[in-house]
Design a protein around this motif. Structure first.
Motif, PDB file in Angstrom:
ATOM      1  N   ASP A  36      41.062  38.881  28.612  1.00  0.00           N
ATOM      2  CA  ASP A  36      41.591  39.445  29.608  1.00  0.00           C
ATOM      3  C   ASP A  36      41.665  38.761  31.064  1.00  0.00           C
ATOM      4  O   ASP A  36      42.522  38.993  31.727  1.00  0.00           O
ATOM      5  CB  ASP A  36      40.783  40.850  30.266  1.00  0.00           C
ATOM      6  N   PHE A  37      40.592  37.741  31.274  1.00  0.00           N
ATOM      7  CA  PHE A  37      40.743  37.067  32.471  1.00  0.00           C
ATOM      8  C   PHE A  37      42.341  36.322  32.551  1.00  0.00           C
ATOM      9  O   PHE A  37      42.633  36.660  33.609  1.00  0.00           O
ATOM     10  CB  PHE A  37      39.760  36.033  32.460  1.00  0.00           C
ATOM     11  N   PRO A  38      42.638  35.634  31.862  1.00  0.00           N
ATOM     12  CA  PRO A  38      44.030  34.934  31.979  1.00  0.00           C
ATOM     13  C   PRO A  38      45.071  35.771  31.653  1.00  0.00           C
ATOM     14  O   PRO A  38      46.112  35.494  32.489  1.00  0.00           O
ATOM     15  CB  PRO A  38      44.217  33.751  30.831  1.00  0.00           C
ATOM     16  N   GLU A  41      45.343  37.620  35.048  1.00  0.00           N
ATOM     17  CA  GLU A  41      45.436  36.617  36.356  1.00  0.00           C
ATOM     18  C   GLU A  41      47.031  36.403  36.357  1.00  0.00           C
ATOM     19  O   GLU A  41      47.599  36.332  37.340  1.00  0.00           O
ATOM     20  CB  GLU A  41      44.530  35.440  35.991  1.00  0.00           C
ATOM     21  N   LYS A  42      47.662  35.991  34.933  1.00  0.00           N
ATOM     22  CA  LYS A  42      48.915  35.960  35.126  1.00  0.00           C
ATOM     23  C   LYS A  42      49.774  37.169  35.345  1.00  0.00           C
ATOM     24  O   LYS A  42      50.713  36.914  36.124  1.00  0.00           O
ATOM     25  CB  LYS A  42      49.360  35.726  33.651  1.00  0.00           C
ATOM     26  N   ASP A  50      47.219  40.134  44.705  1.00  0.00           N
ATOM     27  CA  ASP A  50      45.848  39.453  44.936  1.00  0.00           C
ATOM     28  C   ASP A  50      45.241  39.278  43.572  1.00  0.00           C
ATOM     29  O   ASP A  50      44.824  40.391  42.991  1.00  0.00           O
ATOM     30  CB  ASP A  50      45.209  40.092  46.067  1.00  0.00           C
ATOM     31  N   ILE A  51      45.044  37.964  43.240  1.00  0.00           N
ATOM     32  CA  ILE A  51      44.095  37.696  41.835  1.00  0.00           C
ATOM     33  C   ILE A  51      42.740  37.597  42.089  1.00  0.00           C
ATOM     34  O   ILE A  51      42.077  37.591  41.221  1.00  0.00           O
ATOM     35  CB  ILE A  51      44.377  36.523  41.314  1.00  0.00           C
ATOM     36  N   SER A  52      42.206  38.243  43.207  1.00  0.00           N
ATOM     37  CA  SER A  52      40.752  37.984  43.424  1.00  0.00           C
ATOM     38  C   SER A  52      40.026  39.416  42.482  1.00  0.00           C
ATOM     39  O   SER A  52      38.935  39.103  42.204  1.00  0.00           O
ATOM     40  CB  SER A  52      40.425  38.411  44.825  1.00  0.00           C
ATOM     41  N   LYS A  55      39.050  37.963  39.150  1.00  0.00           N
ATOM     42  CA  LYS A  55      38.093  36.974  38.896  1.00  0.00           C
ATOM     43  C   LYS A  55      36.810  37.647  38.633  1.00  0.00           C
ATOM     44  O   LYS A  55      35.781  36.928  37.917  1.00  0.00           O
ATOM     45  CB  LYS A  55      37.635  36.483  40.413  1.00  0.00           C
ATOM     46  N   TRP A  56      36.658  39.224  38.327  1.00  0.00           N
ATOM     47  CA  TRP A  56      35.614  39.754  37.867  1.00  0.00           C
ATOM     48  C   TRP A  56      35.549  39.559  36.250  1.00  0.00           C
ATOM     49  O   TRP A  56      34.345  39.298  35.733  1.00  0.00           O
ATOM     50  CB  TRP A  56      35.806  41.266  38.061  1.00  0.00           C
TER      51      TRP A  56
END
Length: 76
Positions: A36-38, A41-42, A50-52, A55-56
């Motif tokens: 899920d992270f990438p 983020e993409k 905002d991509i903050s 980061k979770w």
């Protein structure tokens, strides 16, 4: 130096409970957050948001997954 370690310990956050993965075995939780992270983020970058918030996912998978697994997945 000791104050620096105390500050890090105070601010340290690990993965919180996720109701999608209620059992003690957190392997699937690790894998899902790693994927899920990438992805998020993409998606957020493409939208210009905002991509903050993404980061979770990174913090959770880095907290749950053994580094050897992450390195192996990155190599694949």
């Amino acid at each position: 130096m000791a104050e620096d370690i105390k500050t890090k310990m105070k601010n340290y956050k690990t993965a919180s409970f996720d109701s999608r993965f209620p059992s003690q075995n957190q392997t699937r939780n690790c894998w899902q957050n790693y994927l899920d992270f990438p992805y998020y983020e993409k998606a957020m970058t493409d939208k210009g948001d905002d991509i903050s918030l993404c980061k979770w996912y990174g913090r959770v998978y880095k907290s749950l997954c053994p580094i050897t697994w992450v390195l192996a997945w990155d190599d694949q």
